[in-house]
Design an enzyme around this catalytic site. Structure first.
Site, PDB file in Angstrom:
ATOM      1  N   GLU A  48     -29.978 -34.968 -17.259  1.00 30.85           N
ATOM      2  CA  GLU A  48     -29.223 -33.932 -17.981  1.00 30.85           C
ATOM      3  C   GLU A  48     -27.735 -34.195 -17.860  1.00 30.85           C
ATOM      4  O   GLU A  48     -26.977 -34.008 -18.813  1.00 30.85           O
ATOM      5  CB  GLU A  48     -29.566 -32.538 -17.433  1.00 30.85           C
ATOM      6  CG  GLU A  48     -29.059 -31.392 -18.315  1.00 30.85           C
ATOM      7  CD  GLU A  48     -27.557 -31.166 -18.274  1.00 30.85           C
ATOM      8  OE1 GLU A  48     -26.960 -30.878 -19.325  1.00 30.85           O
ATOM      9  OE2 GLU A  48     -26.957 -31.304 -17.191  1.00 30.85           O
ATOM     10  N   GLU A  49     -27.297 -34.635 -16.684  1.00 29.14           N
ATOM     11  CA  GLU A  49     -25.862 -34.855 -16.472  1.00 29.14           C
ATOM     12  C   GLU A  49     -25.328 -35.962 -17.375  1.00 29.14           C
ATOM     13  O   GLU A  49     -24.144 -35.980 -17.706  1.00 29.14           O
ATOM     14  CB  GLU A  49     -25.575 -35.191 -15.004  1.00 29.14           C
ATOM     15  CG  GLU A  49     -25.937 -34.082 -14.014  1.00 29.14           C
ATOM     16  CD  GLU A  49     -25.064 -32.834 -14.136  1.00 29.14           C
ATOM     17  OE1 GLU A  49     -24.105 -32.859 -14.922  1.00 29.14           O
ATOM     18  OE2 GLU A  49     -25.366 -31.850 -13.449  1.00 29.14           O
ATOM     19  N   HIS A  86     -20.603 -28.645  -9.593  1.00 26.13           N
ATOM     20  CA  HIS A  86     -19.990 -29.984  -9.524  1.00 26.13           C
ATOM     21  C   HIS A  86     -18.973 -30.079  -8.368  1.00 26.13           C
ATOM     22  O   HIS A  86     -18.350 -31.118  -8.195  1.00 26.13           O
ATOM     23  CB  HIS A  86     -19.333 -30.419 -10.840  1.00 26.13           C
ATOM     24  CG  HIS A  86     -20.330 -30.576 -11.967  1.00 26.13           C
ATOM     25  ND1 HIS A  86     -20.147 -31.441 -13.014  1.00 26.13           N
ATOM     26  CD2 HIS A  86     -21.524 -29.990 -12.188  1.00 26.13           C
ATOM     27  CE1 HIS A  86     -21.183 -31.356 -13.844  1.00 26.13           C
ATOM     28  NE2 HIS A  86     -22.025 -30.472 -13.360  1.00 26.13           N
ATOM     29  N   ASP A 107     -31.839 -34.230 -12.119  1.00 23.55           N
ATOM     30  CA  ASP A 107     -30.862 -35.201 -11.605  1.00 23.55           C
ATOM     31  C   ASP A 107     -29.710 -34.567 -10.829  1.00 23.55           C
ATOM     32  O   ASP A 107     -29.427 -33.376 -10.946  1.00 23.55           O
ATOM     33  CB  ASP A 107     -30.307 -36.062 -12.753  1.00 23.55           C
ATOM     34  CG  ASP A 107     -29.733 -35.237 -13.903  1.00 23.55           C
ATOM     35  OD1 ASP A 107     -30.189 -34.099 -14.130  1.00 23.55           O
ATOM     36  OD2 ASP A 107     -28.810 -35.726 -14.573  1.00 23.55           O
TER      37      ASP A 107
HETATM   38 NI    NI Z   1     -26.387 -28.464 -14.507  1.00 21.85          NI
END
Ligand code: NI
Length: 391
Positions: free
Chosen positions: A137-138, A361, A80
């Site tokens: 996962e996020e 990020h 993701d």
């Molecule tokens: Ni990551």
């Protein structure tokens, strides 16, 4: 037959991996929405003739490769992306406004696809291998959702990794003990009694109670936790009040709790609640408290770390195997897998010398694609090394 990272980089496979990664990068998808990514993964597995199941926990895919009599080894990649507007300026930048592979999960997926191509050619695999392509996962939730649908059934060990700008491209950091912190959230609702700014004696001021609480919470890490045990209590949100001349009757605090040790994690949660309730009582305010249980700490057990270190040495040479000096206080939902089976989570270096590195990020996050060959070689090597191991 085994190829190390530099042999892969010189092979036709590498150009294909770069193309896959750039395609995934240009078409990022948010947690639970990885449909196109999953279709690309399936197309590659189909081309290699690797049977697989799809639609696991939504968009997840599980592929099984046969091997010898050793313990089944699972290899995991996350798929993701993040709600970030890309600002890298690369020609393969995201074509989806406001969505970006800003954490390198495009690279993780590509590495595991590269490993699939190497594993399917390997006639000497000592154990069966399972490839796990995971959604969300996020969101901190994809791993447990896949486990609930049997992703770890029959699995003896699991390995995964993350790209990391703190290490040079071509290196792998293999670290035993804690490598990621737990990540839990808390919400505290304070109900006092609102009133006129000029008549505080008629009120219970939720802003004052909340302010005391913010300060008091900072004493948990500084006074209650062993200083040798890294931990964080952050208040990230404080909502209260409506006007300059009105005393607020309500306030809401939200925050984050991080720990590298499971016992400390529980102690921190209890301390936040105890202090919130006590300060409420001290001032006659009502307190509602809730915890959002997030990912557990990610702790690599020494036996599997030793296996991962051997595999890393086979992939890049022992002189390019390093370790993290300090664990990340960020969360990683691979930790749910390690609660069920032993394994190891490593870091793939992505820094190019002389090129500015932006954090994960960030809207300018990018990687040195040499890491794709490193990851593919590592996953192949660790399937071999773990398949021969008895732990
Ligand atoms: Ni990551």
């Amino acid at each position: 037959m085994f190829q190390d990272a530099s042999q892969i980089q010189d092979s036709p496979l590498f150009a294909e991996l770069v193309a896959i990664r750039r395609d995934l990068h240009a078409h990022p998808e948010l947690s639970w929405h990885e449909q196109r990514t999953a279709a690309q993964v399936r197309a590659w597995l189909d081309r290699l003739g690797i049977p697989h199941r799809h639609g696991i926990a939504g968009t997840g895919i599980i592929a099984d490769l046969p091997g010898g009599n050793g313990p089944r080894v699972a290899l995991r990649a996350d798929m993701d992306a993040l709600p970030v507007q890309e600002e890298t300026g690369v020609p393969f930048a995201s074509q989806t406004p406001g969505v970006m592979h800003a954490c390198g999960h495009d690279a993780h997926t590509t590495m595991l696809l590269g490993a699939a191509a190497l594993l399917v050619e390997d006639r000497e695999l000592p154990a069966p291998v399972r490839l796990i392509f995971q959604p969300a996962e996020e969101a901190g939730a994809g791993a447990s959702a896949m486990m609930a649908e049997g992703a770890l059934d029959g699995v003896a060990m699991i390995f995964g990794g993350h790209v990391d700008r703190h290490f040079a491209a071509g290196t792998i950091a293999v670290t035993d003990g804690p490598v990621n912190a737990s990540s839990d959230s808390f919400t505290i609702r304070i109900t006092g009694r609102g009133g006129h700014a000029a008549r505080p004696h008629e009120t219970v001021d939720a802003v004052v109670v909340g302010s005391l609480l913010v300060m008091a919470l900072q004493t948990i890490v500084s006074r209650e936790v062993n200083p040798a045990s890294p931990s964080v209590v952050t208040v990230g949100r404080f909502d209260a009040g409506s006007a300059h001349n009105v005393i607020a009757g309500q306030a809401m605090l939200e925050g984050s709790i991080r720990a590298q040790d499971a016992t400390v994690r529980v102690a921190l949660q209890k301390s936040v609640e105890r202090i919130a309730r006590s300060i409420g009582q001290l001032h006659g305010a009502q307190i509602e408290f809730s915890i959002g249980q997030g990912t557990p700490p990610l702790v690599n057990p020494p036996e599997c770390t030793a296996i991962a270190r051997r595999a890393a040495a086979a992939a890049v040479g022992l002189e390019r195997v390093t370790r993290m000096d300090l664990a990340s206080m960020g969360g990683e939902d691979f930790s749910y897998f390690l609660e069920q089976v032993p394994g190891c989570y490593v870091r793939f270096g992505t820094a190019t010398e002389g090129v500015e590195q932006f954090p994960a990020h960030s809207s300018k996050f990018n990687i040195d694609e040499q890491a794709l060959a490193v990851g593919a070689a590592f996953f192949h090597a660790v399937a071999r090394a773990a398949g021969q191991a008895t732990i």
